[in-house]
Motif scaffolding. Structure first.
Motif, PDB file in Angstrom:
ATOM      1  N   ILE A 198      -2.798   2.262   4.190  1.00  0.00           N
ATOM      2  CA  ILE A 198      -1.999   1.113   4.565  1.00  0.00           C
ATOM      3  C   ILE A 198      -2.894   0.657   5.654  1.00  0.00           C
ATOM      4  O   ILE A 198      -3.045  -0.535   5.699  1.00  0.00           O
ATOM      5  N   ALA A 199      -3.704   1.400   6.386  1.00  0.00           N
ATOM      6  CA  ALA A 199      -4.431   0.998   7.480  1.00  0.00           C
ATOM      7  C   ALA A 199      -5.803   0.277   6.706  1.00  0.00           C
ATOM      8  O   ALA A 199      -6.274  -0.971   7.201  1.00  0.00           O
ATOM      9  N   VAL A 200      -6.443   0.822   5.677  1.00  0.00           N
ATOM     10  CA  VAL A 200      -7.265   0.425   4.838  1.00  0.00           C
ATOM     11  C   VAL A 200      -6.791  -1.081   4.359  1.00  0.00           C
ATOM     12  O   VAL A 200      -7.839  -1.970   4.218  1.00  0.00           O
ATOM     13  N   ASP A 251       0.435   9.160  -5.816  1.00  0.00           N
ATOM     14  CA  ASP A 251       0.819  10.455  -5.317  1.00  0.00           C
ATOM     15  C   ASP A 251       1.639  11.202  -6.555  1.00  0.00           C
ATOM     16  O   ASP A 251       1.529  12.422  -6.762  1.00  0.00           O
ATOM     17  N   ARG A 252       2.647  10.649  -7.115  1.00  0.00           N
ATOM     18  CA  ARG A 252       3.586  11.089  -8.099  1.00  0.00           C
ATOM     19  C   ARG A 252       2.698  11.286  -9.406  1.00  0.00           C
ATOM     20  O   ARG A 252       3.212  12.190 -10.075  1.00  0.00           O
ATOM     21  N   THR A 253       2.018  10.475  -9.824  1.00  0.00           N
ATOM     22  CA  THR A 253       1.527  10.595 -11.131  1.00  0.00           C
ATOM     23  C   THR A 253       0.182  11.273 -10.982  1.00  0.00           C
ATOM     24  O   THR A 253      -0.392  11.585 -12.026  1.00  0.00           O
ATOM     25  N   ARG A 298       0.781  -1.075   0.061  1.00  0.00           N
ATOM     26  CA  ARG A 298      -0.013  -0.014   0.019  1.00  0.00           C
ATOM     27  C   ARG A 298       0.922   1.364   0.110  1.00  0.00           C
ATOM     28  O   ARG A 298       0.289   2.397  -0.652  1.00  0.00           O
ATOM     29  N   LEU A 299       1.919   1.189   0.580  1.00  0.00           N
ATOM     30  CA  LEU A 299       3.041   2.247   0.674  1.00  0.00           C
ATOM     31  C   LEU A 299       3.329   2.716  -0.948  1.00  0.00           C
ATOM     32  O   LEU A 299       3.511   3.669  -1.391  1.00  0.00           O
ATOM     33  N   LEU A 341      -0.765  11.752   6.071  1.00  0.00           N
ATOM     34  CA  LEU A 341      -1.806  10.959   6.770  1.00  0.00           C
ATOM     35  C   LEU A 341      -2.536   9.881   5.834  1.00  0.00           C
ATOM     36  O   LEU A 341      -2.941   8.884   6.150  1.00  0.00           O
ATOM     37  N   ARG A 342      -2.598  10.411   4.506  1.00  0.00           N
ATOM     38  CA  ARG A 342      -3.081   9.836   3.517  1.00  0.00           C
ATOM     39  C   ARG A 342      -2.262   8.356   3.026  1.00  0.00           C
ATOM     40  O   ARG A 342      -3.056   7.298   2.832  1.00  0.00           O
TER      41      ARG A 342
END
Length: 344
Positions: free
Chosen positions: A117-119, A99-101, A91-92, A111-112
């Motif tokens: 990761i938590a999801v 995020d980059r694309t 997930r990371l 936090l996102r």
């Protein structure tokens, strides 16, 4: 070879977990950014497939390393560590790509990343729980039935051993009686005894190979067997039979009643002045009950309880209720269950 056998679980589970995860955790933010549901669901489906496959491999590895029920704790610890590590990295990585694309049209705050990761971990937990629950159930069934099979084999082995002991034991007692008749010069009685003995022993050998026989057939043998005993004890042995007619077709392990009568004669005084009285009857609970008056011999006979052990082993082998032994100062009683039909 370990095989998860989860094809249908994956075919149904992956689309469902992708749909629920997308709808519960990302529907609101997607609406805010005007994103297409089908695009979001398609990406979610790909992620769920990859994450499921990676998690499934961890389950496979854990079962290969810790396969038994006794290793459940180690297996679960392995899986938990695998899920947290792999899900976190997966997930990371996907979050960094998004995020980059800016595939969703916005950058990810720190936090996102944690939220994604938590999801992922939250979605993996119920899947892993189902896998492990089914595995534990199958292992428990396998262990249970193997234990039952081993128990049955052990009982059968013990029973066969007991059977082989009963045959010479009965013959030895009969030969002692015959010896007494010969020594007393009772030739006619000895000849009659030999004829009866051959008939009884033939039945003994034949019926002992059967698992159960009708009560009527057992009682037929018992009358002949007691006649043999009366050849020696005469009026010192009394037999009373009171059986409900509707229970005569019921069954029981062969030689059950014979062993109880033999025990009674073995451990009690038998004489005309002090008759040994044996009563055979049926009760309301559909048991056949054998009871005799207690008048122990002055020189106590060593008991190995072979007869009672044999009967109890037969009932355990048939998965039936245990025999009930009740002893008082004046009586000794054994109740054995009758069987309606031949067990499978």
């Amino acid at each position: 070879m370990i095989h998860l056998n989860d094809r249908w679980f994956r075919l149904v589970g992956i689309p469902v977990i992708a749909l629920l995860g997308d709808w519960i955790f990302y529907d609101q933010i997607n609406r805010q950014h005007g994103l297409s549901f089908w695009l979001d669901y398609g990406v979610s489906l790909v992620e769920a497939s990859l994450l499921w496959t990676i998690s499934r491999y961890g389950i496979y590895r854990s079962r290969k390393r810790y396969p038994t029920l006794s290793q459940t704790q180690q297996r679960i610890i392995f899986q938990v560590a695998w899920f947290i590590l792999i899900t976190g990295l997966f997930r990371l990585t996907t979050s960094a790509i998004y995020d980059r694309t800016m595939i969703w049209g916005y950058h990810y705050a720190p936090l996102r990343y944690l939220y994604n990761i938590a999801v992922g971990i939250f979605c993996v937990i119920p899947i892993a729980a189902i896998y492990e629950g089914l595995y534990l159930y199958r292992q428990w069934r396998l262990t249970y039935f193997e234990a039952e099979k081993l128990k049955k084999i052990t009982l059968q082995t013990q029973l066969e051993s007991l059977r082989e002991q009963v045959k010479p034991h009965f013959l030895f007692n009969s030969l002692n009686t015959l010896q007494g008749l010969v020594m007393e010069g009772e030739k006619d009685q000895a000849v009659t005894f030999i004829i009866n003995l051959s008939q009884v022993y033939r039945y003994l050998l034949q019926s002992n190979e059967q698992l159960i026989i009708p009560l009527a057939k057992e009682l037929e043998f018992i009358r002949a067997y007691v006649d043999l005993l009366k050849t020696r004890f005469e009026n010192g042995l009394l037999l009373h039979i009171d059986i409900a007619p509707d229970l005569l077709a019921y069954c029981l392990p062969p030689l059950t009643v014979q062993m109880l009568i033999e025990n009674a004669v073995k451990h009690n005084r038998v004489s005309s002045s002090q008759p040994l009285t044996i009563r055979i009857y049926t009760d309301a609970a559909q048991n056949v009950v054998v009871v005799n008056n207690r008048q122990p011999k002055q020189s106590a006979v060593t008991s190995n309880r072979m007869g009672l052990t044999n009967i109890a082993a037969k009932y355990r082998l048939l998965n039936q209720a245990d025999i009930i032994i009740h002893q008082t100062e004046t009586t000794f009683q054994v109740s054995v269950p009758l069987l309606k039909t031949t067990p499978a």
